[in-house]
Design an enzyme around this catalytic site. Structure first.
Site, PDB file in Angstrom:
ATOM      1  N   LYS A 207      12.008  80.892  46.690  1.00 23.83           N
ATOM      2  CA  LYS A 207      11.807  82.185  46.051  1.00 23.83           C
ATOM      3  C   LYS A 207      11.019  82.021  44.754  1.00 23.83           C
ATOM      4  O   LYS A 207      10.035  82.705  44.516  1.00 23.83           O
ATOM      5  CB  LYS A 207      13.175  82.814  45.771  1.00 23.83           C
ATOM      6  CG  LYS A 207      13.102  84.165  45.116  1.00 23.83           C
ATOM      7  CD  LYS A 207      14.479  84.783  44.953  1.00 23.83           C
ATOM      8  CE  LYS A 207      14.382  86.017  44.083  1.00 23.83           C
ATOM      9  NZ  LYS A 207      15.676  86.654  43.838  1.00 23.83           N
ATOM     10  N   GLU A 213      13.886  70.226  43.532  1.00 28.48           N
ATOM     11  CA  GLU A 213      14.036  69.521  44.803  1.00 28.48           C
ATOM     12  C   GLU A 213      12.925  69.914  45.780  1.00 28.48           C
ATOM     13  O   GLU A 213      12.300  69.075  46.426  1.00 28.48           O
ATOM     14  CB  GLU A 213      15.394  69.869  45.446  1.00 28.48           C
ATOM     15  CG  GLU A 213      16.606  69.374  44.683  1.00 28.48           C
ATOM     16  CD  GLU A 213      17.154  70.388  43.691  1.00 28.48           C
ATOM     17  OE1 GLU A 213      16.360  71.201  43.152  1.00 28.48           O
ATOM     18  OE2 GLU A 213      18.370  70.348  43.449  1.00 28.48           O
ATOM     19  N   GLY A 268      18.518  84.807  46.559  1.00 24.00           N
ATOM     20  CA  GLY A 268      18.289  83.618  47.391  1.00 24.00           C
ATOM     21  C   GLY A 268      19.285  83.489  48.537  1.00 24.00           C
ATOM     22  O   GLY A 268      18.913  83.267  49.693  1.00 24.00           O
ATOM     23  N   ARG A 269      20.567  83.668  48.236  1.00 26.34           N
ATOM     24  CA  ARG A 269      21.582  83.471  49.284  1.00 26.34           C
ATOM     25  C   ARG A 269      21.684  84.669  50.233  1.00 26.34           C
ATOM     26  O   ARG A 269      22.483  84.659  51.159  1.00 26.34           O
ATOM     27  CB  ARG A 269      22.934  83.132  48.655  1.00 26.34           C
ATOM     28  CG  ARG A 269      23.403  84.111  47.604  1.00 26.34           C
ATOM     29  CD  ARG A 269      24.589  83.572  46.808  1.00 26.34           C
ATOM     30  NE  ARG A 269      24.953  84.430  45.695  1.00 26.34           N
ATOM     31  CZ  ARG A 269      24.391  84.383  44.491  1.00 26.34           C
ATOM     32  NH1 ARG A 269      23.428  83.518  44.253  1.00 26.34           N
ATOM     33  NH2 ARG A 269      24.791  85.197  43.532  1.00 26.34           N
ATOM     34  N   GLU A 354      28.778  81.000  45.379  1.00 28.82           N
ATOM     35  CA  GLU A 354      27.756  81.252  44.360  1.00 28.82           C
ATOM     36  C   GLU A 354      27.806  82.719  43.912  1.00 28.82           C
ATOM     37  O   GLU A 354      27.450  83.048  42.789  1.00 28.82           O
ATOM     38  CB  GLU A 354      26.346  80.906  44.902  1.00 28.82           C
ATOM     39  CG  GLU A 354      25.336  80.664  43.805  1.00 28.82           C
ATOM     40  CD  GLU A 354      24.036  80.019  44.294  1.00 28.82           C
ATOM     41  OE1 GLU A 354      23.819  78.828  44.055  1.00 28.82           O
ATOM     42  OE2 GLU A 354      23.232  80.730  44.932  1.00 28.82           O
ATOM     43  N   HIS A 385      41.647  68.162  64.885  1.00 26.23           N
ATOM     44  CA  HIS A 385      41.986  66.734  64.868  1.00 26.23           C
ATOM     45  C   HIS A 385      41.667  66.111  63.521  1.00 26.23           C
ATOM     46  O   HIS A 385      41.568  64.891  63.409  1.00 26.23           O
ATOM     47  CB  HIS A 385      41.229  66.017  65.992  1.00 26.23           C
ATOM     48  CG  HIS A 385      41.643  66.534  67.336  1.00 26.23           C
ATOM     49  ND1 HIS A 385      42.708  66.016  68.043  1.00 26.23           N
ATOM     50  CD2 HIS A 385      41.171  67.576  68.066  1.00 26.23           C
ATOM     51  CE1 HIS A 385      42.847  66.691  69.173  1.00 26.23           C
ATOM     52  NE2 HIS A 385      41.928  67.655  69.204  1.00 26.23           N
ATOM     53  N   LYS A 510      20.950  71.783  35.944  1.00 21.53           N
ATOM     54  CA  LYS A 510      19.493  71.674  36.157  1.00 21.53           C
ATOM     55  C   LYS A 510      18.810  71.269  34.854  1.00 21.53           C
ATOM     56  O   LYS A 510      17.950  70.394  34.834  1.00 21.53           O
ATOM     57  CB  LYS A 510      18.913  73.044  36.569  1.00 21.53           C
ATOM     58  CG  LYS A 510      19.064  73.424  38.019  1.00 21.53           C
ATOM     59  CD  LYS A 510      18.186  74.667  38.255  1.00 21.53           C
ATOM     60  CE  LYS A 510      18.625  75.458  39.454  1.00 21.53           C
ATOM     61  NZ  LYS A 510      17.946  76.745  39.560  1.00 21.53           N
TER      62      LYS A 510
END
Ligand code: F6P
Length: 545
Positions: A207, A213, A268-269, A354, A385, A510
């Site tokens: 965005k 990253e 973003g999410r 978030e 399990h 950050k």
């Protein structure tokens, strides 16, 4: 008018009511009402929710819905759909719901109908996807594209990777689709090691187009491509961008003709149904992506119009509030019984944590109540399990959502037993039954178990669950399911009076990482001015790398 949540009449009533309810057994609630399982359910957008195995009575539900009303959930919902700037700390509208409006609809932002622009981007994405899928979008050497690598992180990765995996059944199988997110070079190296650069297309999804990253991975991907194709002009055929930041895209060297945009009113999410979903569209095609959007929209309409009593996101949100704020449940497990949904819980972690992992209210006051829960889970039956032991017999209350489908996409008989899907779904029903009703000491002893061992075999039960059932995992149902959780998160944020649409909590790390990066540069190694722990760790890293 009381100002804080905990002073509202419904909150006070729920606090009193909780005292009565905290020891009430699900077994008794079912014994007292033989039709409870037929009554306490709701349906919307192809999803059936059974919420009868929750520690609630009709009165609890009424009080929870009173709380939703008193906290203005309906008004806040309408403000979101109307494009008001409810993301107050960033002064933005919150309009992911506009991304799935049908062509011809109207959603006004700052005096402009944004739906035509949404469909203009969708149409460009569709043309591009058809060209790549049909082999007419050739790479720089003329070879058709066979591999798609999405580079992005957080909301620019988790939604696409989750939906790509979820819809793999509908994928064009001769396209390889991969997702690189981690700044750890291993991610890019492993995801590209067997790919031919001449057949590979990178989608740089960000965005902001500034995320460390993603920018590092995109630069290294470009270097990987150019090392093989040896001509800068190749970038235009092998890189496209999805972003709101055209300047940064251009600066990176991607032709803005190959950029698919979206808008600052898409968080973003909440962006996987924007151009951020390009990798998904490439995989399932424009029609499949259109179906996904139609499912989102169907759930949006359900959320917007269904009475609170039968409104799936509202019910799930308020049940979550009940356990989070009155039973002190710290976490919530989401357990899809479908292998295709293997990344669904990971996706929900960002969506929920978030959004609602916040410590102050909309006007900046510290909260005096619990906010977002820890969301976790993995597909059944594997989880059974691994960690279900603790859910069944541990000391923590962990409400769970079970998600299952009546029809499988891969009907597989077993040679001498029931089909796989019956085995799978039997586990869904058995788990929620066991969690609700447990197994008493008397029942264990009646089986002849040695009395000294019997306590180990007792299940207290009374563990609450929701069960979501749909007929079949289709793009449309996936869209509805995602929108269900988006709106659940919205309702909880509205009740807790939070801004669910900013994420300042990721900023400090950050900034500090940005400060440390030059301190790690070989040859420079400036004096360190952190705390003694951080200094020692950095020194050890420098000495031993
Ligand atoms: O983790 C913080 C965050 O801003 C997320 O909200 C977002 O999804 C992610 O980083 C990626 O951001 P971008 O799409 O701008 O690269």
């Amino acid at each position: 008018m009381p100002t804080t949540l905990t002073e509202l009449p419904a909150w006070t009533a729920l606090t009193d009511h909780h005292r009565m309810m905290k020891d009430t057994l699900l077994a008794d609630l079912f014994a007292d009402d033989s039709r409870r399982g037929e009554r306490l359910n709701a349906e919307g957008a192809g999803l059936y929710l059974d919420y009868s195995k929750n520690r609630v009575t009709d009165e609890t539900l009424e009080l929870l819905l009173d709380l939703a009303r008193e906290t203005g959930v309906e008004k806040k919902r309408d403000a979101m759909f109307a494009g008001e700037r409810i993301n107050v700390t960033e002064n933005r509208a919150v309009l992911h719901t506009a991304l799935r409006q049908p062509r011809g609809a109207t959603v006004m932002v700052d005096g402009e109908n944004v739906v035509p622009a949404v469909h203009e981007v969708l149409d460009r994405m569709g043309t591009f996807a058809d060209a790549v899928r049909g082999g007419t979008w050739a790479g720089f050497t003329g070879k058709p594209i066979k591999n798609i690598v999405n580079i992005g992180i957080g909301g620019s990765d988790l939604g696409p990777v989750m939906a790509y995996e979820a819809l793999k059944h509908y994928a064009q199988r001769d396209l390889t689709v991969r997702f690189v997110s981690n700044v750890d070079g291993t991610d890019l190296v492993e995801k590209t090691r067997d790919l031919d650069p001449a057949e590979t297309l990178f989608i740089v999804s960000s965005k902001t187009f500034t995320t460390q990253e993603t920018m590092a991975n995109a630069s290294s991907a470009r270097a990987w491509l150019l090392a093989a194709l040896k001509n800068d002009a190749a970038v235009a055929r092998h890189f496209v961008a999805v972003s709101t930041n055209a300047d940064a895209v251009q600066k990176f060297g991607i032709d803005t003709a190959n950029m698919f945009g979206f808008w600052d009113w898409v968080g973003g999410r909440y962006s996987m149904d924007s151009a951020i979903g390009l990798s998904v569209m490439l995989s399932v095609g424009p029609d499949g992506f259109g179906e996904l959007l139609a499912g989102f929209h169907e759930m949006d309409e359900h959320f917007r119009t269904a009475p609170l009593e039968g409104n799936l996101p509202v019910l799930m949100a308020m049940l979550g509030v009940w356990y989070n704020n009155f039973f002190d449940a710290q976490s919530h497990a989401v357990l899809p019984y479908d292998q295709y949904l293997q990344y669904f819980s990971a996706y929900l972690q960002q969506l929920d944590m978030e959004s609602n992992g916040k410590h102050v209210t909309l006007d900046g006051q510290a909260v005096d109540y619990q906010t977002g829960q820890v969301i976790w889970g993995q597909p059944g039956t594997n989880g059974q399990h691994a960690f279900y032991q603790l859910i069944h017999q541990g000391t923590k209350l962990i409400p769970c959502d079970f998600i299952g489908f009546c029809q499988t996409l891969n009907p597989l008989p077993t040679p001498d037993g029931p089909p796989h899907h019956d085995l799978l779904m039997a586990n869904v029903f058995a788990q929620t039954e066991a969690l609700a009703f447990g197994k008493s000491l008397d029942a264990v002893l009646a089986e002849g178990v040695d009395p000294s061992l019997a306590p180990h075999r007792v299940f207290d039960g009374n563990r609450p669950t929701n069960t979501l059932l749909a007929d079949k995992l289709t793009p449309r149902i996936l869209g509805a399911l995602i929108a269900l959780y988006e709106h659940k998160v919205f309702v909880q944020g509205a009740v807790w009076n939070l801004n669910s649409f900013d994420q300042w909590g990721v900023e400090l790390g950050k900034v500090l990482a940005g400060k440390i990066v030059p301190e790690l540069k070989v040859g420079e190694e400036p004096a360190l001015e952190h705390d003694s722990s951080t200094n020692t760790l950095i020194k050890r890293y420098r000495d031993r790398r």
